[in-house]
Design a protein around this motif. Structure first.
Motif, PDB file in Angstrom:
ATOM      1  N   ALA A 180       0.772  -0.662  -0.110  1.00 56.90           N
ATOM      2  CA  ALA A 180       0.368   0.570  -0.151  1.00 56.90           C
ATOM      3  C   ALA A 180       0.730   1.382  -0.121  1.00 56.90           C
ATOM      4  N   THR A 181       1.941   0.988   1.084  1.00 57.89           N
ATOM      5  CA  THR A 181       2.603   3.125   0.959  1.00 57.89           C
ATOM      6  C   THR A 181       3.515   3.084  -0.817  1.00 57.89           C
ATOM      7  N   GLY A 182       3.640   1.471  -0.948  1.00 53.84           N
ATOM      8  CA  GLY A 182       4.385   1.536  -2.400  1.00 53.84           C
ATOM      9  C   GLY A 182       3.389   2.673  -4.060  1.00 53.84           C
ATOM     10  N   VAL A 183       1.612   1.957  -3.589  1.00 55.22           N
ATOM     11  CA  VAL A 183       0.724   2.441  -4.477  1.00 55.22           C
ATOM     12  C   VAL A 183      -0.198   4.346  -4.539  1.00 55.22           C
ATOM     13  N   LYS A 184       0.795   4.690  -3.038  1.00 57.78           N
ATOM     14  CA  LYS A 184       0.539   5.272  -2.539  1.00 57.78           C
ATOM     15  C   LYS A 184       1.310   6.455  -2.613  1.00 57.78           C
ATOM     16  N   ALA A 185       2.475   5.633  -3.043  1.00 59.33           N
ATOM     17  CA  ALA A 185       4.284   6.545  -2.927  1.00 59.33           C
ATOM     18  C   ALA A 185       3.878   6.488  -5.015  1.00 59.33           C
ATOM     19  N   ARG A 194      -1.933  10.575  -5.722  1.00 60.44           N
ATOM     20  CA  ARG A 194      -3.498  10.976  -5.666  1.00 60.44           C
ATOM     21  C   ARG A 194      -4.496   9.944  -5.243  1.00 60.44           C
ATOM     22  N   LEU A 195      -4.544   8.937  -5.346  1.00 65.06           N
ATOM     23  CA  LEU A 195      -5.116   7.623  -4.757  1.00 65.06           C
ATOM     24  C   LEU A 195      -5.764   7.626  -3.201  1.00 65.06           C
ATOM     25  N   ARG A 196      -6.690   7.103  -3.096  1.00 63.92           N
ATOM     26  CA  ARG A 196      -7.177   6.976  -1.171  1.00 63.92           C
ATOM     27  C   ARG A 196      -6.185   5.726  -1.587  1.00 63.92           C
ATOM     28  N   VAL A 197      -6.318   5.455  -0.979  1.00 65.76           N
ATOM     29  CA  VAL A 197      -5.357   4.085  -0.567  1.00 65.76           C
ATOM     30  C   VAL A 197      -5.873   3.158   0.892  1.00 65.76           C
ATOM     31  N   LEU A 198      -6.570   1.838   1.015  1.00 65.89           N
ATOM     32  CA  LEU A 198      -6.664   1.377   2.026  1.00 65.89           C
ATOM     33  C   LEU A 198      -6.472  -0.340   2.393  1.00 65.89           C
ATOM     34  N   VAL A 199      -5.855  -0.338   3.943  1.00 67.60           N
ATOM     35  CA  VAL A 199      -5.705  -1.419   3.794  1.00 67.60           C
ATOM     36  C   VAL A 199      -6.409  -2.707   4.713  1.00 67.60           C
ATOM     37  N   LEU A 200      -6.615  -3.916   4.655  1.00 67.05           N
ATOM     38  CA  LEU A 200      -7.393  -4.239   5.393  1.00 67.05           C
ATOM     39  C   LEU A 200      -7.072  -5.719   5.476  1.00 67.05           C
ATOM     40  N   ASP A 214       2.183  13.952   6.955  1.00 72.22           N
ATOM     41  CA  ASP A 214       1.985  12.380   6.121  1.00 72.22           C
ATOM     42  C   ASP A 214       3.323  12.584   5.304  1.00 72.22           C
ATOM     43  N   PHE A 215       3.771  11.429   5.294  1.00 72.60           N
ATOM     44  CA  PHE A 215       5.140  11.130   4.997  1.00 72.60           C
ATOM     45  C   PHE A 215       5.323  12.133   3.635  1.00 72.60           C
ATOM     46  N   LEU A 216       3.731  11.794   2.523  1.00 74.92           N
ATOM     47  CA  LEU A 216       4.624  12.459   0.866  1.00 74.92           C
ATOM     48  C   LEU A 216       4.602  13.979   1.042  1.00 74.92           C
ATOM     49  N   SER A 217       3.253  14.271   2.159  1.00 81.36           N
ATOM     50  CA  SER A 217       3.616  16.085   2.319  1.00 81.36           C
ATOM     51  C   SER A 217       5.282  16.840   2.073  1.00 81.36           C
TER      52      SER A 217
END
Ligand SMILES: Cc1ncc(C[n+]2csc(CCOP(=O)(O)OP(=O)(O)O)c2C)c(N)n1
Lengths: 73, 277
Positions: free
Chosen positions: B78-83, B87-93, B257-260
Motif C-alpha cells: 500500500a505504501t508503494g501504491v500511495k507513493a 492522488r489515490l485513496r489507499v486502504l489497507v485491510l 504525512d510522509f508524502l508532504s
C-alpha cells in the motif's frame, strides 16, 4: 407513519440470527427451512411491523436483507 | 429508496460470501462500502490492499481497485501504491494476525512515517483462516488452538501502539456498532496521514466457541457489554482486567504525512540547485 417491507434473500442468509437480535419488533425469524448451501435461513415475518431503523441492514454480514419504503402517511 | 447501502461497490455475482455464519467480516465490509458511498468515492480513485486471512479475502467482494498482497505485507504494498500515485485513496485491510503479528513491524513504521493510508484491522483475536491459533491480540488466559490451557502471554493494545508510533488517527469500535464503524472509516479516509481503525470482531467458529461463546448472538452480546466509550469505561473498576475495551476516536493529530514531507524536501533540494529537481 411510513411503511416498510423487509425481504430476506434466502440464498444469501446463513441464519446467524443477528438481524433478529437487533430488531426491536422481532421482524426476522428462523424459517425452519434450509437453503441450497445448507443454511437454515431467516425470513421476515410481520414485515408491516418494521419501523425502518435499518439496524438489520447494518448488522447483516451477508447482504441478505432488502428494505423498501412502501409509502404511508 | 434513498438510504446509503454501498451496494454500488459490492460484487453481488459471487455471493454468498465465504465467511462463516455471523462472522464480523461482512459487517465491516458493509460499513466500508457505505463509507465509500457517503464520501462519494469514484471507483478509479480507490485502491484496497488486503493481506492474507479470512478478512484478507475481502478484496473478492468489492468493485474498487484491489490488490491482494502477501501475509503481513499489505502495508508495504500500500505504501508503494500511495507513493507512486498520491492522488489515490489507499486502504489497507488486514486481520490481527496479518496486521500485528506477522506484519507488526510494518505497522509500526507505517505509523511512524505517517503514511497517508487508512487501515481497517478486523481483530477477531485469533488466526481465523488457519484454524484459530493465538495471535498478538489474543488476551491472556484465552483459549485458542495453540493455547489449549489458556494464553500465557499478554496482548498488544494495538491502538495504543499506533498512537505511540505516530499515526494521525486511531479509533476502535465493535461489530455491534455498524453505523459507527462506517463513521470512523469516513473520518479515517478524510484525514491525511496514517489512520488506523480497529474493529473488534467475532470469529464465530473458532475463537468464540473456544471461549464459551457458542453462537454469533452470544458473541455480539458480549461485545455490546464489553466495548464501551471512554466515559463509561472509566467508571468501571479494573476495567482492562475484566476484559472491557474503550471504543470511539482514541487519538487525532495533524502531523504532516510522509508524502508532504517528501515533496517539501524535494522542493528544498531543487531550490538549492537553483532549478528543477
Ligand atoms: C508468509 C506466510 N505465513 C503463514 C501463512 C499462513 N497463514 C494464512 S492466513 C494466516 C493467519 C491469518 O490470521 P489473521 O490475520 O488474524 O486473519 P483472519 O483469518 O483471522 O481474518 C496464516 C498464518 C501464509 N499464508 N503466509
Amino acid at each position: 407513519m411510513k411503511k416498510y417491507t423487509v425481504q430476506i434473500l434466502s440464498e444469501r442468509c446463513k441464519g446467524c440470527g443477528l438481524c433478529r437480535e437487533v430488531c426491536s419488533r422481532q421482524v426476522p425469524e428462523n424459517s425452519g427451512c434450509f437453503n441450497r448451501h445448507g443454511y437454515e435461513y431467516f425470513r421476515a415475518a410481520q414485515t408491516e411491523d418494521c419501523v425502518g431503523c435499518r439496524r438489520c441492514l447494518m448488522v447483516c454480514p451477508d447482504f441478505s436483507i432488502e428494505l423498501t419504503e412502501t409509502g404511508g402517511a | 429508496m434513498g438510504h446509503t447501502n454501498g451496494l454500488a461497490y459490492l460484487r453481488t455475482d459471487i455471493l454468498p460470501n465465504m465467511w462463516c455464519p455471523g462472522c464480523g467480516n461482512g459487517i465491516v465490509l458493509s460499513a466500508m462500502l457505505r463509507a465509500f458511498e457517503a464520501l462519494k468515492l469514484e471507483h478509479h480513485e480507490v485502491v484496497a490492499v488486503s493481506g492474507i486471512g479470512c478478512w484478507g479475502k475481502v478484496d473478492d467482494y468489492i468493485t474498487v481497485n484491489a490488490l491482494h498482497a502477501t501475509h503481513g505485507r499489505a502495508l508495504s504494498f500500500a505504501t508503494g501504491v500511495k507513493a507512486a500515485n498520491p492522488r489515490l485513496r489507499v486502504l489497507v485491510l488486514a486481520g490481527d494476525g496479518d496486521g500485528t503479528t506477522i506484519g507488526g513491524n510494518h505497522l509500526i513504521h507505517s505509523a511512524r512515517r505517517n503514511m497517508d493510508l487508512t487501515m481497517i484491522m478486523v481483530d477477531n483475536f485469533n488466526y481465523g483462516m488457519t484454524g484459530g491459533q493465538y495471535s498478538a491480540t489474543t488476551p491472556g488466559g484465552r483459549v485458542t488452538s495453540t493455547t489449549r490451557g489458556g494464553n500465557p502471554e499478554r496482548a498488544f493494545d494495538v491502538c495504543e501502539l499506533v498512537r505511540a508510533a505516530g499515526g494521525n488517527y486511531v479509533a476502535r469500535q465493535s461489530i455491534a456498532e455498524g453505523a459507527l464503524i462506517q463513521k470512523r472509516i469516513e473520518e479515517g479516509l478524510s484525514r491525511p496521514g496514517f489512520s488506523f481503525i480497529e474493529v473488534i470482531s467475532a470469529c464465530t467458529t473458532l475463537y468464540g466457541p473456544n471461549n464459551g461463546l457458542k453462537t454469533p448472538v452470544d458473541m455480539f452480546r458480549q461485545f455490546k457489554e464489553k466495548c464501551l466509550p471512554k466515559e463509561k469505561y472509566d467508571r468501571i473498576e479494573n476495567a482492562a482486567a475484566k476484559g472491557y475495551l474503550t471504543t470511539g476516536v482514541l487519538h487525532q493529530a495533524d502531523a504532516p504525512d510522509f508524502l508532504s514531507q517528501y515533496e517539501a524536501m524535494r522542493g528544498r533540494l531543487a531550490a538549492a540547485k537553483g532549478g528543477r529537481a
